[in-house]
Design an enzyme around this catalytic site. Structure first.
Site, PDB file in Angstrom:
ATOM      1  N   GLU A 427     -24.193   7.554-124.433  1.00 29.12           N
ATOM      2  CA  GLU A 427     -24.856   8.292-123.365  1.00 29.12           C
ATOM      3  C   GLU A 427     -25.973   7.432-122.791  1.00 29.12           C
ATOM      4  O   GLU A 427     -26.756   6.849-123.522  1.00 29.12           O
ATOM      5  CB  GLU A 427     -25.421   9.604-123.928  1.00 29.12           C
ATOM      6  N   ASP A 500     -28.508   9.556-128.949  1.00 28.98           N
ATOM      7  CA  ASP A 500     -29.854   9.577-129.513  1.00 28.98           C
ATOM      8  C   ASP A 500     -29.983  10.655-130.582  1.00 28.98           C
ATOM      9  O   ASP A 500     -29.253  11.633-130.578  1.00 28.98           O
ATOM     10  CB  ASP A 500     -30.884   9.865-128.413  1.00 28.98           C
ATOM     11  N   ASP A 502     -32.010  12.920-130.783  1.00 30.95           N
ATOM     12  CA  ASP A 502     -32.878  14.002-130.297  1.00 30.95           C
ATOM     13  C   ASP A 502     -32.037  15.162-129.748  1.00 30.95           C
ATOM     14  O   ASP A 502     -30.816  15.189-129.914  1.00 30.95           O
ATOM     15  CB  ASP A 502     -33.829  13.475-129.215  1.00 30.95           C
ATOM     16  N   ASP A 504     -31.248  16.063-126.678  1.00 32.47           N
ATOM     17  CA  ASP A 504     -30.243  15.693-125.684  1.00 32.47           C
ATOM     18  C   ASP A 504     -29.047  15.020-126.343  1.00 32.47           C
ATOM     19  O   ASP A 504     -27.898  15.257-125.982  1.00 32.47           O
ATOM     20  CB  ASP A 504     -30.834  14.739-124.644  1.00 32.47           C
TER      21      ASP A 504
END
Ligand code: 1YM
Length: 642
Positions: A427, A500, A502, A504
């Site tokens: 991403e 990631d 996180d 997202d």
């Protein structure tokens, strides 16, 4: 006290050799010696109680995980017979527990022998693979007990008291020299017993976990049988009709089916033969599908919902949004397929089909509003299928024109052998850039993702083909999608999602996993999907090699190890990675892409029912169950897995 004869004749020597074979090659009998095999031991014993319930004699089964991982299973059936068995000269209980495959042979015809979950081997295998086993039978006015160690009788059957009750209780302690672990997973057993209770209407199964500080307990008993099962599966979904459609046909091949349509676009059909989950389907599933397709088309024609000029609805149109459970009982089931979970008996197809034909046609005639709601959905599914076909054609044509079937953003690898090759789906453009520079281009391809996020759970296939984020994924994997998906065409043996650590990142991971699960399921089933694990932290100090930590525990451990070497925390520089983009190509290679040092998590499909629930809840419409799910699982979200 009444003692039973115990003689070692030729038979008995054969017996001991038989159980020795089980101990030598346990995998042959219970699949593996991992935690999965360990759980099998419990299923083997409980299956005997379930058989007794199916025969109509047992109402309650009580399973306890006692402290120290001792298993206790008790039922209120007739009790295993205690009289001397003419063939072995031993008590029947002893025979059942020491003679391989003795179970069914001695019991006469008491119906459909489920015994043995996947492998059907029974009590003697559990006995052979346990450090000790103790069986207590209440029957014929007495309480009888017998004990074994590693399959060998150490205390022959003895009458130890009186009782006016009947039943069987088995306690065993699995053999630690055979199994990799003796730690039972309560959740796994609980799930299995819930399923068994659904499949045997009215049977009460309780499970208790007495290990640890807070005991756990669950009780399952469903008077609704498969209806309750389907309601349970649909609990987080929006239903098209209130009551499941229920088919229950007694006879030589009992057939029980429950169906309920939801507004989702997925097909959720679970099938069982003699209470064994037939993951690979088979003739019963085939019969069900044929019956369903025929009945709905006939109804649509005769009620002028399909006009003369219209084409018939296809099976997949009719199964969009369906949740169904099919359970059949077959006297001599033949299991085929890779995992021996595909029913092969050809006579079953027609029987299930005609049961569905009769019962479903009647139901639709009697419930026209339900029929209408379902058929409206089928027709809209058939339009969407047509649109998807056109979209697919368009993609094909576009590719033909542009002379390439590969998406423009894909940085392919030079190798061509799918077995050796892997694609990283990344991403974000900046991480994509680092990955491209850091990779080993001989076998690693990089596909950066961009474009609008699409919620697969709320979209039909035509939208998915046209989605600029997913289309490149379909083309890069190269094996088609949905019913056309062909695992033999995949271009990469490993499809690795790199996102990631996180929120997202978790979102994109969930989105892609949902997509693979719904549209390329064989890719997951075949073990081709992986999650890359980028580090969360870097510890550095001048003159010291950088240390990457992948979890908080990792970090703590590294701190402690360094302290021992005389390096204090405050001498170290701690970097917390917020995203992959913060790493340069070399770091990304070293920490996340180098096969020698990286951590990859293989996405496994252990449990289709649970996976469906997770995706429905995470990606679906209903907000309350999502919040509940996330709250309950917050601690696991870091390592999202199916
Ligand atoms: C906790 C485990 O094994 N229950 C159990 C087993 C049997 C019977 C009843 C039973 C079966 C029959 C007749 C029959 C078994 N009996 C045999 C055999 N619970 C547990 N409850 N009477 C009792 O099948 O006809 C094998 S299993 F062979 F001895 F009859």
């Amino acid at each position: 006290m009444e003692k039973f004869e115990h003689e070692y004749g030729a038979n008995q020597i054969q017996v001991l050799e038989g159980l020795e074979a089980v101990r030598k090659r346990p995998g042959m009998y219970i699949g593996s010696v991992s935690v999965r095999g360990l759980h099998h031991l419990v299923y083997e014993i409980v299956d005997n109680s379930v058989d007794e319930a199916l025969a109509g004699y047992c109402k309650n089964i009580h399973v306890i995980i006692e402290p120290g991982n001792i298993i206790s299973v008790e039922d209120d059936g007739r009790g295993i017979p205690v009289e001397i068995h003419p063939k072995t000269g031993l008590s029947t209980v002893e025979t059942v527990y020491t003679v391989l495959h003795a179970g069914g042979k001695f019991g006469g015809d008491s119906g459909y022998k489920v015994s043995g979950g996947l492998h059907g081997v029974g009590s003697s295998v559990v006995n052979a693979l346990s450090e000790w086993t103790e069986v207590t039978v209440q029957r014929d006015g007495g309480i009888y007990q017998i004990s074994f160690e590693r399959g060998k009788t150490v205390k022959p059957l003895t009458r130890i008291g009186d009782s006016d009750k009947t039943g069987t209780k088995v306690r065993f302690f699995a053999d630690g020299t055979i199994f990799e672990t003796l730690d039972y997973e309560y959740e796994v057993l609980e799930k299995r017993f819930r399923e068994m209770a659904f499949l045997t209407k009215g049977l009460r199964i309780t499970i208790e976990d007495l290990r640890g500080e807070t005991p756990q307990k669950a009780e399952f008993c469903y008077e609704g049988g498969l209806n309750s099962f389907v309601e349970f599966l649909n609990k987080n979904k929006e239903k098209l009709h209130n009551e499941p459609i229920y088919i229950d046909k007694a006879g030589e091949f009992p057939i029980e089916i429950a169906i309920q349509y939801t507004t989702s676009y997925n097909e959720n059909i679970y099938s069982f033969v003699n209470n064994i989950n037939t993951i690979e389907g088979g003739t019963h599933l085939e019969g069900f599908k044929r019956g369903l397709t025929k009945v709905f088309n006939d109804y649509a024609r005769s009620h002028n919902i399909l006009k003369e000029k219209d084409q018939n609805l296809q099976g997949e149109d009719i199964r969009e949004g369906i949740t169904a459970v099919i359970s059949v009982k077959v006297k001599e089931p033949q299991f085929e397929g890779q995992t021996k979970t595909k029913l092969g008996n050809s006579e079953v197809t027609g029987l299930v089909q005609s049961a569905v034909n009769d019962a479903l046609a009647t139901f639709l005639e009697e419930n026209p509003s339900v029929a209408k709601a379902i058929l409206e959905k089928c027709i809209s599914a058939s339009r969407a299928r047509e649109a998807a076909r056109k979209a697919r054609e368009l993609v094909r044509k576009k590719n033909a024109l542009e002379g390439s079937t590969l998406p423009g953003k894909l940085a392919d690898c030079s190798g061509k052998d799918p077995e050796q090759c892997e694609v990283y789906i990344v991403e974000g453009d900046s991480a994509g850039g680092s990955a491209k520079q850091g990779r080993d281009r001989r076998f690693q391809a990089i596909l950066p993702l961009w474009g609008k996020m699409l919620n697969v759970e709320k979209s039909r296939a035509d939208k998915i083909y046209n989605n600029d984020k997913l289309q490149p994924v379909i083309l890069a994997v190269g094996a088609g999608i949905g019913a056309d998906f062909d695992i033999t065409k995949i271009r990469y043996g490993k499809v690795i999602i790199m996102a990631d650590a996180d929120v997202d990142g978790a979102h994109i991971r969930t989105l892609l996993l949902t997509f693979f699960y719904r549209y390329m399921r064989p890719l997951i089933e075949n073990g081709n999907v992986y999650l890359a694990q980028p580090p969360l932290y870097k510890l550095s100090k001048k003159g010291m090699e950088d240390i990457y930590c992948y979890t908080d525990e990792d970090l703590e451990k590294s701190y402690k190890e360094l302290e021992k070497k005389g390096i204090a925390r405050d001498q170290l520089n701690l970097q917390r990675y917020k995203g992959l983009g913060e790493m340069n190509p070399e770091q990304l290679w070293e920490t996340t892409m180098n096969p020698e040092t990286r951590i990859l998590v293989k996405v496994k499909l252990e449990d289709a029912i649970q996976a469906d629930e997770i995706f429905t809840v995470l990606m679906g419409d209903e907000i309350a169950p999502r919040r509940e799910f996330i709250e309950k699982n917050a601690k696991y979200v870091k390592n999202l897995d199916i």
